[in-house]
Design a protein around this motif. Structure first.
Motif, mmCIF file in Angstrom:
data_model
loop_
_atom_site.group_PDB
_atom_site.id
_atom_site.type_symbol
_atom_site.label_atom_id
_atom_site.label_comp_id
_atom_site.label_asym_id
_atom_site.label_seq_id
_atom_site.Cartn_x
_atom_site.Cartn_y
_atom_site.Cartn_z
ATOM 1 N N LEU A 145 -22.834 59.275 28.433
ATOM 2 C CA LEU A 145 -21.585 59.016 27.423
ATOM 3 C C LEU A 145 -22.233 58.512 26.204
ATOM 4 C CD1 LEU A 145 -18.724 57.215 29.763
ATOM 5 C CD2 LEU A 145 -18.540 59.518 28.557
ATOM 6 N N ALA A 146 -23.195 57.576 26.115
ATOM 7 C CA ALA A 146 -23.843 57.241 24.697
ATOM 8 C C ALA A 146 -24.443 58.334 24.131
ATOM 9 C CB ALA A 146 -24.820 56.190 25.035
ATOM 10 N N VAL A 147 -24.874 59.421 24.676
ATOM 11 C CA VAL A 147 -25.419 60.398 24.023
ATOM 12 C C VAL A 147 -24.285 61.239 22.870
ATOM 13 C CG1 VAL A 147 -26.337 62.819 24.266
ATOM 14 C CG2 VAL A 147 -27.293 60.877 25.291
ATOM 15 N N PRO A 205 -22.228 57.273 15.603
ATOM 16 C CA PRO A 205 -22.410 56.155 15.247
ATOM 17 C C PRO A 205 -21.393 55.496 14.041
ATOM 18 C CG PRO A 205 -24.644 57.284 15.393
ATOM 19 C CD PRO A 205 -23.492 57.890 15.606
ATOM 20 N N GLU A 206 -20.711 56.742 13.357
ATOM 21 C CA GLU A 206 -19.927 56.299 12.306
ATOM 22 C C GLU A 206 -18.625 56.311 12.965
ATOM 23 O OE1 GLU A 206 -21.061 59.898 10.599
ATOM 24 O OE2 GLU A 206 -22.872 58.825 10.005
ATOM 25 N N ASP A 207 -18.402 56.337 14.108
ATOM 26 C CA ASP A 207 -16.976 56.390 14.591
ATOM 27 C C ASP A 207 -16.847 54.873 15.407
ATOM 28 O OD1 ASP A 207 -16.366 58.504 14.087
ATOM 29 O OD2 ASP A 207 -16.543 59.542 15.946
ATOM 30 N N MET A 208 -17.864 54.080 15.326
ATOM 31 C CA MET A 208 -18.090 52.862 16.057
ATOM 32 C C MET A 208 -17.415 51.791 15.132
ATOM 33 S SD MET A 208 -19.636 53.126 19.019
ATOM 34 C CE MET A 208 -20.355 51.471 19.244
ATOM 35 N N PRO A 209 -16.782 50.635 15.607
ATOM 36 C CA PRO A 209 -16.118 49.845 14.660
ATOM 37 C C PRO A 209 -17.034 48.926 13.864
ATOM 38 C CG PRO A 209 -15.151 49.529 17.057
ATOM 39 C CD PRO A 209 -16.458 50.505 16.892
ATOM 40 N N MET A 210 -16.645 48.204 12.893
ATOM 41 C CA MET A 210 -17.384 47.492 12.122
ATOM 42 C C MET A 210 -18.004 46.304 12.955
ATOM 43 S SD MET A 210 -18.920 47.083 9.195
ATOM 44 C CE MET A 210 -17.952 47.776 7.771
ATOM 45 N N GLY A 211 -19.258 46.180 12.892
ATOM 46 C CA GLY A 211 -19.981 44.928 13.560
ATOM 47 C C GLY A 211 -20.738 45.458 14.923
ATOM 48 N N TYR A 212 -20.383 46.830 15.494
ATOM 49 C CA TYR A 212 -21.131 47.123 16.460
ATOM 50 C C TYR A 212 -22.114 48.301 16.095
ATOM 51 C CZ TYR A 212 -17.427 44.862 19.524
ATOM 52 O OH TYR A 212 -16.761 44.010 19.917
ATOM 53 N N THR A 213 -23.054 48.357 17.001
ATOM 54 C CA THR A 213 -24.092 49.405 17.068
ATOM 55 C C THR A 213 -24.020 50.214 18.176
ATOM 56 O OG1 THR A 213 -25.609 47.901 18.160
ATOM 57 C CG2 THR A 213 -25.572 48.021 15.543
ATOM 58 N N VAL A 214 -24.646 51.355 18.078
ATOM 59 C CA VAL A 214 -24.575 52.242 19.346
ATOM 60 C C VAL A 214 -25.191 51.389 20.531
ATOM 61 C CG1 VAL A 214 -25.660 54.395 20.252
ATOM 62 C CG2 VAL A 214 -24.956 54.162 17.954
ATOM 63 N N LYS A 246 -25.191 48.229 21.180
ATOM 64 C CA LYS A 246 -24.067 47.297 21.702
ATOM 65 C C LYS A 246 -23.476 48.022 22.537
ATOM 66 C CE LYS A 246 -24.379 43.616 18.228
ATOM 67 N NZ LYS A 246 -23.863 42.661 17.341
ATOM 68 N N GLY A 247 -22.661 49.201 22.123
ATOM 69 C CA GLY A 247 -21.630 49.950 22.983
ATOM 70 C C GLY A 247 -22.349 50.616 24.099
ATOM 71 N N MET A 248 -23.789 50.886 24.113
ATOM 72 C CA MET A 248 -24.475 51.331 25.458
ATOM 73 C C MET A 248 -24.503 50.132 26.491
ATOM 74 S SD MET A 248 -26.683 54.016 26.523
ATOM 75 C CE MET A 248 -27.826 53.926 27.654
ATOM 76 N N GLY A 249 -24.727 48.974 25.984
ATOM 77 C CA GLY A 249 -25.147 47.830 26.764
ATOM 78 C C GLY A 249 -23.690 47.487 27.346
ATOM 79 N N LEU A 250 -22.533 47.598 26.535
ATOM 80 C CA LEU A 250 -21.368 47.242 27.372
ATOM 81 C C LEU A 250 -21.159 48.374 28.109
ATOM 82 C CD1 LEU A 250 -18.698 45.301 27.113
ATOM 83 C CD2 LEU A 250 -17.895 47.156 25.568
ATOM 84 N N MET A 251 -21.088 49.715 27.935
ATOM 85 C CA MET A 251 -21.000 50.778 28.959
ATOM 86 C C MET A 251 -21.796 50.563 30.316
ATOM 87 S SD MET A 251 -20.157 54.147 27.004
ATOM 88 C CE MET A 251 -21.575 54.467 26.088
ATOM 89 N N LEU A 252 -22.873 50.178 29.943
ATOM 90 C CA LEU A 252 -23.992 50.084 31.224
ATOM 91 C C LEU A 252 -23.278 49.015 32.064
ATOM 92 C CD1 LEU A 252 -27.529 50.160 29.623
ATOM 93 C CD2 LEU A 252 -26.615 51.560 31.259
#
Length: 147
Positions: A33-35, A39-48, A50-56
């Motif tokens: 899913l992280a692939v 990155p432009e669709d991520m909310p302000m303040g989040y990086t890919v 951080k999103g990957m870590g949360l999904m993990l």
């Protein structure tokens, strides 16, 4: 004692293996899913990352839970298919741990452990049955005495 006992034989899953496989599959799903995340669709303040870590975290925990649930269902189904057998019982007499230790010490010293049994039986026999204080002279007076 019974000469025969009834036992149930069934297959049982290893919960840790199923839970581990579920967690690994959750981590793989999070990677896939992280692939596909832009990155432009991520909310302000989040990086890919951080999103990957949360999904993990979320998908790994969900996979762990689902793997354990799957193993529980397999275990429940296996109980219904259990086979009953009648087997001969083998009764093992368990020795006193102190006696086992005494015998091992006697063997380590090079002594005959069975000879010590005969000597111990001879010393256990009361030699002076008319002793009024019964070997309690060194303990002091009785608790309720006035001495």
């Amino acid at each position: 004692m019974k000469d025969q006992i009834d036992v149930a034989v069934r297959r049982s899953p290893k919960y840790s293996v199923f839970m581990g496989i579920g967690a690994v599959l959750g981590v793989i799903l999070a990677g896939i899913l992280a692939v596909f995340v832009d990155p432009e669709d991520m909310p302000m303040g989040y990086t890919v990352s951080k999103g990957m870590g949360l999904m993990l975290l979320v998908l790994g925990t969900a996979g762990l839970f689902l793997g354990g649930l799957f193993a529980l269902i397999l275990d429940w189904a296996g109980r219904k298919r259990a086979r009953e057998y009648r087997v001969d019982a083998q009764i093992d007499m368990v020795d006193d741990p102190k006696e086992v230790a005494r015998r091992r010490l006697a063997e380590a010293r090079g002594e005959d452990p069975d000879a010590a049994d005969a000597a111990a039986d001879a010393t256990d026999a009361p030699t002076d049955a008319d002793d009024p204080d019964d070997g309690r002279a060194d303990r002091g007076p009785a608790p309720d005495s006035t001495v």
